[in-house]
Design a protein around this motif. Structure first.
Motif, PDB file in Angstrom:
ATOM      1  N   ARG A  40      43.759  15.679  40.780  1.00 41.12           N
ATOM      2  CA  ARG A  40      44.280  15.244  42.080  1.00 41.12           C
ATOM      3  C   ARG A  40      45.797  15.438  42.147  1.00 41.12           C
ATOM      4  O   ARG A  40      46.329  15.908  43.154  1.00 41.12           O
ATOM      5  N   THR A  41      46.480  15.081  41.060  1.00 38.37           N
ATOM      6  CA  THR A  41      47.937  15.235  41.028  1.00 38.37           C
ATOM      7  C   THR A  41      48.319  16.705  41.154  1.00 38.37           C
ATOM      8  O   THR A  41      49.221  17.069  41.915  1.00 38.37           O
ATOM      9  N   GLU A  79      47.818  17.892  44.717  1.00 41.87           N
ATOM     10  CA  GLU A  79      48.870  17.428  45.631  1.00 41.87           C
ATOM     11  C   GLU A  79      50.192  18.144  45.369  1.00 41.87           C
ATOM     12  O   GLU A  79      50.939  18.441  46.309  1.00 41.87           O
ATOM     13  N   GLN A  80      50.460  18.443  44.103  1.00 42.74           N
ATOM     14  CA  GLN A  80      51.690  19.203  43.805  1.00 42.74           C
ATOM     15  C   GLN A  80      51.612  20.611  44.389  1.00 42.74           C
ATOM     16  O   GLN A  80      52.629  21.174  44.793  1.00 42.74           O
ATOM     17  N   LEU A 108      49.934  21.289  47.186  1.00 40.11           N
ATOM     18  CA  LEU A 108      50.067  21.101  48.641  1.00 40.11           C
ATOM     19  C   LEU A 108      51.532  20.955  49.066  1.00 40.11           C
ATOM     20  O   LEU A 108      51.882  21.265  50.204  1.00 40.11           O
ATOM     21  N   VAL A 109      52.371  20.492  48.155  1.00 37.00           N
ATOM     22  CA  VAL A 109      53.789  20.301  48.480  1.00 37.00           C
ATOM     23  C   VAL A 109      54.414  21.599  48.989  1.00 37.00           C
ATOM     24  O   VAL A 109      55.189  21.602  49.944  1.00 37.00           O
ATOM     25  N   PHE A 110      54.037  22.728  48.357  1.00 33.38           N
ATOM     26  CA  PHE A 110      54.713  23.983  48.725  1.00 33.38           C
ATOM     27  C   PHE A 110      53.793  24.979  49.420  1.00 33.38           C
ATOM     28  O   PHE A 110      54.266  26.017  49.884  1.00 33.38           O
ATOM     29  N   TYR A 166      38.450  16.111  46.745  1.00 30.58           N
ATOM     30  CA  TYR A 166      39.720  15.405  46.980  1.00 30.58           C
ATOM     31  C   TYR A 166      39.574  14.423  48.140  1.00 30.58           C
ATOM     32  O   TYR A 166      39.959  13.253  48.032  1.00 30.58           O
TER      33      TYR A 166
END
Lengths: 85, 163
Positions: free
Chosen positions: A31-32, A35-36, A38-40, A21
């Motif tokens: 990657r998406t 990151e999703q 990592l949001v929570f 990454y």
């Protein structure tokens, strides 16, 4: 928690992908999803930041900036690590 | 194009650490950036996938690519903060949704989700609620559907439009 959701990456999977990454080598979909996650996920965000800091610090070290003792110690540690593999 | 962007406190991008200029200055993707390395934002229907500390209305410009859960552009700028954003209210809505799923399917797993969703922050509550939806309905599709419903809730509660 996320291990119960087959379609979502687990923290263990995220950790395995962090280097790719940071080097922008992940396919877009992976990657998406990362990151999703990592949001929570505070833990994975902290891990990502630790790896970023490690790269920053390690990237600033040059061979000339090390004392001969430190250089020898690093070489010894590396040899020990290679010997154990 | 007008879209929305979640940022960390102080208008800092959560993944790259880039600080977005609050004066409306443009943030551009690096020249010849790889696909996926542009400026990211989201449509109203995608809001719940990216919940953060600050929500901004943004203007996107240049080549724009629409994806399932995000929009990518060559450049973007902050237009105005959405000051009505209330993470506690959103988290509470996710708690209510999770409790409803657990009522539909009263299993120990669902009880775990209810216990969890009441003690976490808004982004995590959003995720837990979506997980509970998938578990209750027994289909992965329900995960994305729950995110869509959460996004609708956000748009309605914050009185957001894409014009």
């Amino acid at each position: 928690m996320s291990s119960r959701v087959p379609d979502q990456p687990t923290c263990r999977e995220i950790v395995e992908l962090i280097t790719d990454y940071l080097e922008a080598r992940l396919p877009l979909e992976a990657r998406t999803r990362l990151e999703q996650h990592l949001v929570f996920c505070d833990w994975c965000r902290v891990y990502l930041e630790q790896i970023r800091q490690t790269i920053r610090v390690a990237g600033a070290v040059t061979e000339e900036s090390l004392s001969p003792e430190k250089r020898d110690e690093l070489v010894r540690l590396f040899r020990d690590w290679k010997g154990k593999k | 194009m007008i879209a929305f962007k979640w940022l960390g406190r102080g208008a800092i991008a959560p993944f790259t650490g880039v600080r977005w200029p609050a004066d409306g200055g443009w943030v551009s993707a690096p020249a010849r950036a790889a696909e996926g390395s542009g400026v990211h934002a989201c449509r109203l229907a995608q809001l719940a996938w990216w919940v953060g500390e600050e929500l901004w209305r943004v203007e996107l410009d240049g080549r724009i690519v629409e994806r399932e859960t995000e929009v990518e552009a060559e450049r973007g700028r902050l237009v105005e903060p959405i000051t009505a954003w209330n993470p506690a209210a959103f988290a509470q809505a996710c708690v209510a949704r999770t409790i409803a799923f657990a009522s539909e399917v009263p299993t120990p797993e669902m009880a775990d989700y209810v216990a969890m969703v009441t003690v976490v922050d808004a982004p995590t509550a959003s995720f837990v609620s979506a997980v509970a939806a998938a578990a209750a309905r027994g289909t992965q599709k329900a995960f994305a559907e729950e995110r869509a419903l959460q996004s609708q809730w956000l748009a309605r509660a914050l009185d957001l439009r894409e014009t």
